[in-house]
Design an enzyme around this catalytic site. Structure first.
Site, PDB file in Angstrom:
ATOM      1  N   HIS A 404       0.599  -1.207  -0.058  1.00 40.27           N
ATOM      2  CA  HIS A 404      -0.046  -0.116  -0.166  1.00 40.27           C
ATOM      3  C   HIS A 404       0.875   1.186  -0.001  1.00 40.27           C
ATOM      4  O   HIS A 404       1.647   1.456   0.955  1.00 40.27           O
ATOM      5  CB  HIS A 404      -0.923   0.018   1.165  1.00 40.27           C
ATOM      6  N   GLU A 407       1.257   3.846   2.960  1.00 44.19           N
ATOM      7  CA  GLU A 407       1.585   3.460   4.207  1.00 44.19           C
ATOM      8  C   GLU A 407       3.213   3.367   4.312  1.00 44.19           C
ATOM      9  O   GLU A 407       3.917   2.503   4.310  1.00 44.19           O
ATOM     10  CB  GLU A 407       1.149   1.975   4.539  1.00 44.19           C
ATOM     11  N   HIS A 500       2.760  -2.736   7.089  1.00 51.36           N
ATOM     12  CA  HIS A 500       2.066  -2.014   6.822  1.00 51.36           C
ATOM     13  C   HIS A 500       1.718  -0.753   7.668  1.00 51.36           C
ATOM     14  O   HIS A 500       2.518  -0.923   8.713  1.00 51.36           O
ATOM     15  CB  HIS A 500       0.410  -2.796   6.736  1.00 51.36           C
ATOM     16  N   GLU A 573       1.317  -4.319  11.451  1.00 50.59           N
ATOM     17  CA  GLU A 573       0.556  -2.791  11.377  1.00 50.59           C
ATOM     18  C   GLU A 573       1.179  -1.914  12.301  1.00 50.59           C
ATOM     19  O   GLU A 573       1.201  -2.097  13.407  1.00 50.59           O
ATOM     20  CB  GLU A 573      -1.148  -2.946  11.585  1.00 50.59           C
TER      21      GLU A 573
END
Length: 862
Positions: A404, A407, A500, A573
């Site tokens: 992504h 990110e 991420h 994350e």
């Protein structure tokens, strides 16, 4: 490289030789007129085994010197060609290895790997994008004090959206046309001179801010001035999509010191944001960076995130904040998080491959090229083994980031990991001896370059397409999965982790997969995250980790790799905001905090693989106690006894924990954007033209005439019941009746009559009691053009019995005959077969068989 003496003018009297000289001079030869280097020319001629001159002298035998002088001019062309070969850009002469030892120059740009001998690969942009020539680069700086969260007072204003109708558009770039898709790319983006999207200042006293975002990773589409120092900003959606507005990164010029400016981003799409929990935007002052060495820092006041409008059924949210610039006429930048561009990655990789120490155990290769032609790099990190057996015994660890593009947290964690694993630390050396690291530092370079938040140039979320077979549309994901498959064929992959960023939760946490198949591996997938939380207690939160495998996430990297055979498969994350744990509680993460997570991953790897299993077993015991506590709490919520052993089996791990609540990319799933229009044309159904009543009646009449039936022909023969035309409602054939759904077609009764019409009574049927009426009616039923698949001469008895479920049997008028547990009314008995009693029994289905001479008749149920 040796130099060849330029031919004198008298040797070029021949027009052809003069032409060849100018021709070679045009292509870059014979430019150095001051250095004749006659000795070098002779030396190079001596190094050659046999030149054209020596061969000619051997053939002539030296008898005719005059002829050699005459032929010398004719040989000037070949001498010049030999000189051209010596000056070739592909040949190098290494004098350290001895005279006359040529070697080939390394092909330039063949693998697009950064080298110290050449420039970095220029980013390739879609031809729809305009790009400024200025190269944007920021310094790395860590604030000396923690940067606390913004503490909302509840009195932050929520300004109404004014728009361009009541404001002045000061910056606007043309959006990509709706429904378009990626076609081609080039270095520098759009061809021709770029336009100016900003307004012109009226003079030095004009305080209008000048915006710019047409640089690498930049994202700002429009800016509207709605007040003297107030601006409404619109972000560009991900290219070739109609959503994903979260990442912003733009430049501001013509600033004024001591003035409070208000900025409002008006087209955000997420209902929840960390800006509601104290997160501040990032500000970068170019003058502070040049004079004081100060880089990105958290700035902003009166921060509020709220719903502001709705467009085309999509709710829009607004982020508003105020900021003061530190200098007059400064160039500043705002960003959602610390930027990390494709050029930043290339500069880092160039420093690695140029280091003589680190390049020994870090091999840089090209995994593939992206959709736009940008390079996806693959790093293989390990220490050289003493023998092939030691190499084969090493396990693999696969890490990736930036699937992504918005990110950027993933790139900073990856940067910290590479800094440590390539260092001379004893732990790093031990890891390189134990493992082979396969690292893909930037999976989506196209999205990073154009400033997307979530998608690639295919208009789709790559982290939902790890199962794809579209190699040309998703090359980065396809080649990454293929690379991991090849690694799995050679060795065990101990760990897979994709880095991420998270926009709605604080701290750092992991998403994993719950292994249910192997009881011996129960809870083992949770041990690595638990160890990481103990090694980084002020950043990593184990209670935020989830291990639920959701159907909507089947295409993600962690689930696909888990199903491929990697039990420790994770998505890590990292928050865009900061930590709520330990000594860093209520403070923002810096880039150095995220880089330290890379070190903690390496440290946790050593704990996870420690031959002393004390830490491993301690974590497993702790996980079991934690699970028991969660099950007791779940049973309490369900109102069951906590000491009931039978109730434990009713609770699964999936019931205990909630979903991962990741980003919703359902609108970005499916085919890539450039295939959607093709698929719509392929699957587009042709609309059926509606006929008029006159046309329908003509079709009915034509059908009736083809069957030889008329509504007026109602003369009945004994035992015969003739059906009327399709246009007659009273005598409508069963085959032309409409079913319950309103569509015209065959009914079960029509199929039965059609089959009975083809059946002829044989001697056996006539002898059976109660069969004469059935055989007679079967032989006298009107003709039907269709044939039933339920009941025919070739079918077994069980088919006949099962066909009774499809339609009802008739009855004698005035009576109700039981058929099983059902009863039929008299109104249902018209135009159907006579009744008979049937006793239901279970029958075995026998395949149809054929006698050599004639077909066997079906066995009738008694």
């Amino acid at each position: 490289m040796s130099l060849v003496q330029e031919p004198t003018p008298e040797l070029l009297a021949d027009p052809y030789e003069s032409f060849m000289h100018h021709h070679l001079q045009y292509y870059g030869y014979f430019r150095d007129e001051e250095k004749t280097a006659e000795s070098s020319s002779l030396a190079s001629r001596e190094r050659r085994p046999k030149s054209s001159y020596s061969l000619l002298e051997q053939e002539s035998g030296g008898s005719d010197r005059n002829s050699l002088q005459d032929n010398r001019k004719k040989l000037i062309c070949s001498l010049m060609l030999e000189a051209a070969l010596l000056k070739s850009k592909q040949l190098l002469f290494n004098h350290l290895e001895g005279p006359g030892v040529p070697c080939l120059r390394e092909p330039r740009g063949l693998f697009a790997v950064p080298t110290s001998r050449g420039p970095l690969q220029a980013p390739r942009w879609p031809v729809e994008c305009e790009v400024i020539k200025e190269q944007i680069q920021h310094i790395e700086w860590v604030p000396s004090e923690p940067e606390p969260f913004y503490q909302p007072t509840g009195n932050e204003p929520a300004p109404l959206i004014v728009g361009k109708e009541k404001g002045t558009v000061v910056y606007h770039i043309k959006p990509v046309a709706k429904g378009s898709y990626f076609t081609c790319s080039r270095v520098g983006g759009a061809r021709g001179p770029i336009t100016s999207p900003t307004i012109s200042l009226e003079g030095p006293e004009d305080t209008t801010l000048l915006f710019e975002s047409r640089f690498e990773s930049g994202n700002l589409q429009k800016a509207v001035r709605v007040g003297p120092y107030e601006y409404e900003l619109t972000l560009r959606m991900d290219l070739y999509t109609n959503k994903h507005t979260q990442w912003f990164y733009f430049q501001v010029r013509n600033t004024r010191k001591g003035i409070t400016y208000r900025f409002s981003i008006v087209n955000l799409m997420k209902p929840k944001s960390l800006y509601s929990m104290g997160m501040k935007p990032l500000l970068y002052s170019q003058r502070d960076a040049q004079t004081h060495g100060v880089g990105w820092r958290r700035e902003g006041g009166n921060i509020r995130y709220y719903r502001c409008s709705s467009e085309e059924g999509q709710a829009m949210y607004c982020l508003t904040w105020t900021a003061c610039f530190p200098h007059d006429h400064d160039t500043c930048y705002f960003a959602h998080f610390y930027p990390y561009t494709f050029s930043d990655l290339q500069r880092y990789l160039l420093a690695v491959v140029s280091d003589p120490v680190r390049s020994q155990y870090c091999k840089l290769r090209v995994l593939c090229s992206s959709l736009a032609g940008n390079t996806v790099y693959l790093l293989t990190i390990t220490s050289p083994s003493q023998n092939p057996a030691a190499t084969a015994a090493k396990k693999a660890v696969v890490l990736s980031a930036r699937v992504h593009p918005g990110e950027t947290n993933g790139s900073w964690v990856m940067r910290g990991f590479l800094d440590f694993i390539l260092s001379d630390s004893p732990d790093a050396q031990l890891l390189r001896e134990l493992f082979i690291f396969k690292v893909v530092p930037m999976l989506n370079p196209d999205g990073v370059i154009v400033g997307n938040y979530r998608c690639s140039l295919a208009g789709r979320d790559l982290n939902r397409n790890y199962q794809t077979i579209l190699k040309e549309s998703f090359p980065c994901i396809w080649h990454t999965r293929s690379m991991i498959q090849r690694v799995l064929e050679e060795r065990e992959v101990l760990l897979y982790c994709d880095f991420h960023g998270h926009s709605r939760k604080n701290n750092v946490f992991m998403y994993g997969c719950n292994n249910k198949s192997a009881p011996s591996q129960w809870l083992h997938e949770r041990i690595f995250p638990l160890m990481l939380s103990k090694n980084a207690p002020d950043k990593f939160s184990f209670h935020s980790c989830k291990f639920k495998v959701q159907k909507s996430k089947e295409g993600t990297g962690r689930i696909v790799m888990w199903r491929m055979g990697i039990p420790n498969s994770y998505t890590m994350e990292s928050t865009f905001s900061g930590s709520t744990l330990g000594r860093k509680s209520d403070s923002h993460f810096t880039s150095e905090d995220l880089k330290s997570l890379g070190y903690h991953i390496c440290d946790t790897l050593l704990d996870f693989c420690d031959p002393d299993r004390t830490k491993f077993l301690q974590c497993l015991s702790e996980l079991q106690e934690l699970l028991q506590h969660q099950i007791h709490q779940k049973l309490k919520d369900l109102g069951r006894g906590q000491d009931s052993d039978s109730a434990w089996s009713d609770i699964s791990l999936s019931d205990i924990e909630s979903s991962t609540s990741g980003s919703n990319s359902s609108q970005s799933d499916g085919l890539p954007a450039h295939l959607l229009s093709m698929a719509e044309k392929f699957h587009q159904k042709k609309k059926k033209r509606l006929r008029t009543r006159k046309e329908r009646n003509e079709l009915h009449q034509k059908y009736a005439s083809s069957q030889g039936l008329t509504c007026q022909d109602k003369t009945l023969v004994a035992g015969e019941r003739r059906l009327g035309s399709p246009t007659c409602r009273t005598h409508q054939p069963v085959s032309a009746m409409k079913d319950s759904s309103g569509k015209q077609g065959r009914t079960p009764e029509a199929g039965l009559i059609s089959d009975l019409q083809r059946r002829k009574p044989n001697a056996r049927q006539e002898k059976l009691p109660g069969r004469s009426t059935l055989a007679h009616s079967a032989s006298t039923v009107g003709a039907s053009p269709s044939r039933s698949v339920w009941w025919g001469p070739e079918q077994p008895t069980v088919t006949l019995l099962l066909s009774r479920n499809l339609f009802r049997r008739p009855q004698v008028p005035g009576q109700s005959v039981p058929v099983g547990s059902h009863k039929l009314k008299q109104s249902q008995s018209q135009h159907l077969l006579p009744p008979r009693r049937v006793t239901w029994s279970l029958l075995e289905l026998q395949p149809p068989c054929m006698e050599p001479e004639s077909r066997k008749s079906p066995s009738w149920p008694q």
